[in-house]
Write a protein that holds these residues in place. Structure first.
Motif, PDB file in Angstrom:
ATOM      1  N   GLU A   7       4.173  18.978   3.595  1.00 45.98           N
ATOM      2  CA  GLU A   7       2.829  18.460   3.307  1.00 45.98           C
ATOM      3  C   GLU A   7       2.852  17.398   2.218  1.00 45.98           C
ATOM      4  OE1 GLU A   7       0.520  22.528   4.589  1.00 45.98           O
ATOM      5  OE2 GLU A   7       0.377  21.868   2.495  1.00 45.98           O
ATOM      6  N   VAL A   8       3.659  17.665   1.186  1.00 45.95           N
ATOM      7  CA  VAL A   8       3.731  16.690   0.092  1.00 45.95           C
ATOM      8  C   VAL A   8       4.338  15.384   0.606  1.00 45.95           C
ATOM      9  CG1 VAL A   8       4.882  16.185  -2.106  1.00 45.95           C
ATOM     10  CG2 VAL A   8       3.799  18.407  -1.742  1.00 45.95           C
ATOM     11  N   VAL A   9       5.376  15.504   1.424  1.00 41.53           N
ATOM     12  CA  VAL A   9       6.022  14.304   1.964  1.00 41.53           C
ATOM     13  C   VAL A   9       5.043  13.514   2.826  1.00 41.53           C
ATOM     14  CG1 VAL A   9       7.743  13.507   3.636  1.00 41.53           C
ATOM     15  CG2 VAL A   9       8.401  15.128   1.866  1.00 41.53           C
ATOM     16  N   THR A  10       4.317  14.209   3.685  1.00 41.50           N
ATOM     17  CA  THR A  10       3.480  13.481   4.633  1.00 41.50           C
ATOM     18  C   THR A  10       2.175  12.980   4.022  1.00 41.50           C
ATOM     19  OG1 THR A  10       2.676  15.609   5.415  1.00 41.50           O
ATOM     20  CG2 THR A  10       4.364  14.583   6.726  1.00 41.50           C
ATOM     21  N   THR A  11       1.646  13.727   3.039  1.00 48.97           N
ATOM     22  CA  THR A  11       0.324  13.324   2.548  1.00 48.97           C
ATOM     23  C   THR A  11       0.348  12.612   1.199  1.00 48.97           C
ATOM     24  OG1 THR A  11      -0.097  15.418   1.417  1.00 48.97           O
ATOM     25  CG2 THR A  11      -0.743  15.282   3.747  1.00 48.97           C
ATOM     26  N   LYS A  12       1.439  12.736   0.451  1.00 53.02           N
ATOM     27  CA  LYS A  12       1.411  12.188  -0.912  1.00 53.02           C
ATOM     28  C   LYS A  12       2.408  11.066  -1.189  1.00 53.02           C
ATOM     29  CE  LYS A  12      -1.459  15.349  -2.567  1.00 53.02           C
ATOM     30  NZ  LYS A  12      -2.864  15.043  -2.545  1.00 53.02           N
ATOM     31  N   LEU A  13       3.635  11.225  -0.727  1.00 61.70           N
ATOM     32  CA  LEU A  13       4.676  10.342  -1.225  1.00 61.70           C
ATOM     33  C   LEU A  13       4.670   8.975  -0.555  1.00 61.70           C
ATOM     34  CD1 LEU A  13       7.793  12.592  -1.886  1.00 61.70           C
ATOM     35  CD2 LEU A  13       5.737  12.248  -3.241  1.00 61.70           C
ATOM     36  N   ALA A  14       4.837   7.938  -1.391  1.00 65.07           N
ATOM     37  CA  ALA A  14       4.896   6.576  -0.873  1.00 65.07           C
ATOM     38  C   ALA A  14       6.261   6.304  -0.261  1.00 65.07           C
ATOM     39  CB  ALA A  14       4.625   5.587  -2.007  1.00 65.07           C
ATOM     40  N   ASP A  15       7.272   6.937  -0.816  1.00 56.76           N
ATOM     41  CA  ASP A  15       8.661   6.712  -0.405  1.00 56.76           C
ATOM     42  C   ASP A  15       9.432   7.959  -0.838  1.00 56.76           C
ATOM     43  OD1 ASP A  15      11.195   5.658   0.153  1.00 56.76           O
ATOM     44  OD2 ASP A  15      10.622   3.661  -0.534  1.00 56.76           O
ATOM     45  N   LEU A  16      10.657   8.089  -0.357  1.00 58.60           N
ATOM     46  CA  LEU A  16      11.434   9.258  -0.787  1.00 58.60           C
ATOM     47  C   LEU A  16      12.508   8.893  -1.799  1.00 58.60           C
ATOM     48  CD1 LEU A  16      11.943  11.161   2.613  1.00 58.60           C
ATOM     49  CD2 LEU A  16      10.285  11.626   0.803  1.00 58.60           C
ATOM     50  N   ALA A  17      12.699   7.616  -2.032  1.00 57.77           N
ATOM     51  CA  ALA A  17      13.769   7.173  -2.929  1.00 57.77           C
ATOM     52  C   ALA A  17      13.358   7.350  -4.388  1.00 57.77           C
ATOM     53  CB  ALA A  17      14.106   5.725  -2.650  1.00 57.77           C
ATOM     54  N   ALA A  18      14.355   7.577  -5.236  1.00 57.34           N
ATOM     55  CA  ALA A  18      14.105   7.721  -6.665  1.00 57.34           C
ATOM     56  C   ALA A  18      13.343   6.501  -7.181  1.00 57.34           C
ATOM     57  CB  ALA A  18      15.427   7.863  -7.412  1.00 57.34           C
TER      58      ALA A  18
ATOM     59  N   THR B   6       9.421  12.881 -11.080  1.00 57.22           N
ATOM     60  CA  THR B   6      10.126  14.097 -10.666  1.00 57.22           C
ATOM     61  C   THR B   6       9.272  15.339 -10.916  1.00 57.22           C
ATOM     62  OG1 THR B   6      12.183  12.997 -11.308  1.00 57.22           O
ATOM     63  CG2 THR B   6      12.277  15.386 -11.020  1.00 57.22           C
ATOM     64  N   THR B   7       8.755  15.454 -12.129  1.00 59.17           N
ATOM     65  CA  THR B   7       7.993  16.653 -12.487  1.00 59.17           C
ATOM     66  C   THR B   7       6.674  16.714 -11.713  1.00 59.17           C
ATOM     67  OG1 THR B   7       7.305  15.380 -14.420  1.00 59.17           O
ATOM     68  CG2 THR B   7       8.954  17.074 -14.781  1.00 59.17           C
ATOM     69  N   GLU B   8       6.077  15.550 -11.453  1.00 61.35           N
ATOM     70  CA  GLU B   8       4.825  15.554 -10.673  1.00 61.35           C
ATOM     71  C   GLU B   8       5.058  16.020  -9.238  1.00 61.35           C
ATOM     72  OE1 GLU B   8       2.285  11.975 -12.876  1.00 61.35           O
ATOM     73  OE2 GLU B   8       3.696  11.481 -11.275  1.00 61.35           O
ATOM     74  N   VAL B   9       6.204  15.630  -8.678  1.00 62.21           N
ATOM     75  CA  VAL B   9       6.493  16.065  -7.304  1.00 62.21           C
ATOM     76  C   VAL B   9       6.660  17.591  -7.272  1.00 62.21           C
ATOM     77  CG1 VAL B   9       8.125  15.930  -5.378  1.00 62.21           C
ATOM     78  CG2 VAL B   9       7.466  13.848  -6.598  1.00 62.21           C
ATOM     79  N   GLY B  10       7.342  18.129  -8.284  1.00 62.00           N
ATOM     80  CA  GLY B  10       7.460  19.589  -8.384  1.00 62.00           C
ATOM     81  C   GLY B  10       6.079  20.237  -8.458  1.00 62.00           C
ATOM     82  N   ASP B  11       5.202  19.658  -9.282  1.00 66.40           N
ATOM     83  CA  ASP B  11       3.840  20.197  -9.415  1.00 66.40           C
ATOM     84  C   ASP B  11       3.091  20.138  -8.083  1.00 66.40           C
ATOM     85  OD1 ASP B  11       4.333  20.608 -12.090  1.00 66.40           O
ATOM     86  OD2 ASP B  11       3.331  18.766 -12.751  1.00 66.40           O
ATOM     87  N   LEU B  12       3.274  19.041  -7.358  1.00 63.57           N
ATOM     88  CA  LEU B  12       2.591  18.896  -6.066  1.00 63.57           C
ATOM     89  C   LEU B  12       3.016  19.987  -5.088  1.00 63.57           C
ATOM     90  CD1 LEU B  12       2.728  15.016  -5.506  1.00 63.57           C
ATOM     91  CD2 LEU B  12       0.654  16.418  -5.700  1.00 63.57           C
ATOM     92  N   VAL B  13       4.321  20.269  -5.061  1.00 64.64           N
ATOM     93  CA  VAL B  13       4.808  21.311  -4.143  1.00 64.64           C
ATOM     94  C   VAL B  13       4.207  22.664  -4.531  1.00 64.64           C
ATOM     95  CG1 VAL B  13       6.830  22.520  -3.222  1.00 64.64           C
ATOM     96  CG2 VAL B  13       6.940  20.057  -3.625  1.00 64.64           C
ATOM     97  N   VAL B  14       4.146  22.926  -5.840  1.00 65.20           N
ATOM     98  CA  VAL B  14       3.555  24.177  -6.314  1.00 65.20           C
ATOM     99  C   VAL B  14       2.097  24.252  -5.879  1.00 65.20           C
ATOM    100  CG1 VAL B  14       2.793  25.426  -8.377  1.00 65.20           C
ATOM    101  CG2 VAL B  14       5.127  24.512  -8.246  1.00 65.20           C
ATOM    102  N   LYS B  15       1.385  23.166  -6.027  1.00 59.34           N
ATOM    103  CA  LYS B  15      -0.030  23.129  -5.678  1.00 59.34           C
ATOM    104  C   LYS B  15      -0.248  23.417  -4.178  1.00 59.34           C
ATOM    105  CE  LYS B  15      -3.411  19.794  -5.815  1.00 59.34           C
ATOM    106  NZ  LYS B  15      -3.548  18.351  -6.060  1.00 59.34           N
ATOM    107  N   HIS B  16       0.604  22.831  -3.361  1.00 59.20           N
ATOM    108  CA  HIS B  16       0.465  23.019  -1.909  1.00 59.20           C
ATOM    109  C   HIS B  16       0.880  24.415  -1.452  1.00 59.20           C
ATOM    110  CE1 HIS B  16      -0.728  19.068  -0.205  1.00 59.20           C
ATOM    111  NE2 HIS B  16      -0.460  18.721  -1.447  1.00 59.20           N
ATOM    112  N   LEU B  17       1.652  25.071  -2.295  1.00 61.11           N
ATOM    113  CA  LEU B  17       2.083  26.427  -1.963  1.00 61.11           C
ATOM    114  C   LEU B  17       0.868  27.368  -1.957  1.00 61.11           C
ATOM    115  CD1 LEU B  17       4.986  27.494  -1.501  1.00 61.11           C
ATOM    116  CD2 LEU B  17       4.994  28.235  -3.875  1.00 61.11           C
TER     117      LEU B  17
END
Ligand code: IPM
Ligand code: MN
Length: 351
Positions: free
Chosen positions: A322-333, A340-351
Motif C-alpha cells: 500500500e505504501v509503495v502504490t499510494t505514497k512513494l514517488a520512487d523506490l530509489a534512495a 527512511t524514518t518516514e517510510v517506516g512510519d508510513l508502513v506502521v500507519k498502514h498496518l
C-alpha cells in the motif's frame, strides 16, 4: 503469547538505519497481532573489524544458535578489502548455521517501478530458491605460483547429492505450499556443466516424481536472464545453484523495482534462519536518512513468516504494498519523496 528471541546484526553502512525501521514495524506488528519478542544486538561488521582486527568472535556461531531468528542489515565497508567481511561474516554464518536455502521472493508492487515495458504486478511474481551452502561458494580450489607468470587459480563447484536434493526438495515443497501456479523451473547449464547439472537434473526429476501436482520446467541460466526480462510472467518458483542464484536474483531485484525493495532469507529449515535486505551497505547513502527501508521491513516480514507469525507477516507485506502504490514517488534512495524514518512510519500507519 508466543515469544521470540531475535538476534540483530545491523552491520555496516545503511544497515543500522534500515534495521531500525524493520524493528519499528515489527514492534507495531507484535502489538497488533499479539506476540512478543526480545532482541539482542551483535556488533559484527566493518567497524568492529577495523577496531578489533577480529572478523567474528569465536563464540558468534554458538551464541546465534540460541535465537529463533537473525535480522541482518548489511555487511561491507569501504575501508576493508572486498571478501574479508563477506566471507568472514555473511558466508561464514550461512555455512556454519547450515542455512542451506537462500529464499528470494520477487514481486513487483507497482508497474510504475518496473524498468520493463508493459509489465504489471501480475507478471512479476515468482520466487527464487537458491542453494546456499555449496557450489562455487564452497571454497574448493586454490592458488598455485601466485604472482608469477605461471600462476594458476582453481575454483571448483561442489555439488553433493545430499545438498542438491535437500534444496530441490525444499523448492518442491515451497511450490506446493505457497506458489501461485504450482510450477517449478530448474535453472542450470546442462549443455556445458555436464557433471554438476547432470546431478541437478536427475535429482530434480527423481524428487519430482513425489510431487505430481507440480509442473516442472528447465531453463539454462543464460536463457533465464533473457526470459526474466522478456517474459517474467513465465516463472513461478525457480530453483538453482549458489552462483547462478546469486546472479539471477540481482536481475530479479531490478525487475521488481530495485534493491530498495528486495528482501531475502537464508534459511535453515531445522535451525536458525537469517533475514536481510539484499541491497548491501550503500556507503554513499549512509547516515543521510534517505535509504529505502522497505527491503529491510520486508525481510522482517519474511522472518515472521519463518517463525510462524503468518498473519503479522502477511499484514506487513500488505502495508508495504500500500505504501509503495499510494505514497512513494520512487523506490530509489533519496527519491522516495519521504525519508527512511518516514517510510517506516508510513508502513506502521498502514498496518
Ligand atoms: C548475496 C550477496 C552475497 C553473495 C555477497 C555479499 C557475499 O551478493 O547475498 O547475494 O554473493 O551471496
Ligand atoms: Mn548477490
Amino acid at each position: 503469547m508466543n515469544s521470540y528471541k531475535i538476534a540483530t546484526i545491523p552491520g555496516d553502512g545503511t544497515g543500522p538505519e534500515v534495521v531500525r525501521e524493520g524493528l519499528k514495524v515489527m514492534a507495531a506488528a507484535a502489538q497488533k497481532f499479539g506476540f512478543k519478542y526480545e532482541t539482542i544486538n551483535f556488533d559484527f561488521g566493518g567497524e568492529r573489524y577495523l577496531r578489533t582486527k577480529e572478523v567474528l568472535p569465536a563464540s558468534a556461531v554458538s551464541d546465534l544458535k540460541a535465537f529463533d531468528a537473525i535480522f541482518l542489515g548489511a555487511i561491507g565497508h569501504p575501508d576493508v578489502k572486498p571478501g574479508i567481511l563477506e566471507k568472514g561474516i555473511l558466508l561464514k554464518l550461512r555455512f556454519d548455521l547450515n542455512q542451506y536455502i537462500n529464499l528470494r521472493p520477487v514481486q513487483l508492487f507497482d508497474a510504475r517501478f518496473c524498468p520493463l515495458k508493459n509489465k504489471t504486478p501480475d507478471d512479476i511474481n515468482f520466487t527464487v530458491v537458491r542453494e546456499n551452502s555449496e557450489g562455487l561458494y564452497a571454497g574448493a580450489g586454490g592458488q598455485l605460483f601466485k604472482d608469477s607468470p605461471n600462476e594458476v587459480a582453481i575454483q571448483e563447484s561442489i555439488n553433493t547429492r545430499f545438498g542438491v536434493e535437500r534444496c530441490v526438495r525444499y523448492a518442491y515443497e515451497y511450490a506446493r505450499k505457497y506458489s501461485r501456479r504450482k510450477q517449478l523451473t530448474l535453472c542450470g547449464k546442462t549443455n556445458v556443466l555436464t557433471f554438476a547439472f547432470d546431478l541437478w537434473q536427475r535429482t530434480f526429476d527423481q524428487v519430482g516424481k513425489e510431487y505430481p501436482d507440480i509442473k516442472t520446467d528447465y531453463a539454462h541460466v543464460d536463457a533465464i536472464t533473457m526470459w526474466m526480462v522478456k517474459n517474467p510472467e513465465w516463472f513461478d518458483v525457480i530453483v538453482t545453484d549458489n552462483m547462478f542464484g546469486d546472479i539471477i536474483t540481482d536481475l530479479a531485484a531490478m525487475i521488481q523495482g530495485g534493491m530498495g525493495i528486495a528482501a531475502g532469507g537464508n534459511i535453515n529449515p531445522d535451525g536458525v534462519s537469517m533475514f536481510e535486505p539484499i541491497g548491501g551497505s550503500a556507503p554513499k547513502y549512509t547516515g543521510k536518512n534517505i535509504i529505502n527501508p522497505l527491503a529491510a521491513i520486508g525481510a522482517g516480514a519474511l522472518l515472521l513468516h519463518e517463525v510462524g507469525e503468518t498473519a503479522a507477516a502477511t499484514a506487513i507485506e500488505k502495508s508495504i504494498r500500500e505504501v509503495v502504490t499510494t505514497k512513494l514517488a520512487d523506490l530509489a534512495a533519496g527519491k522516495m519523496g519521504f525519508s527512511t524514518t518516514e517510510v517506516g512510519d508510513l508502513v506502521v500507519k498502514h498496518l
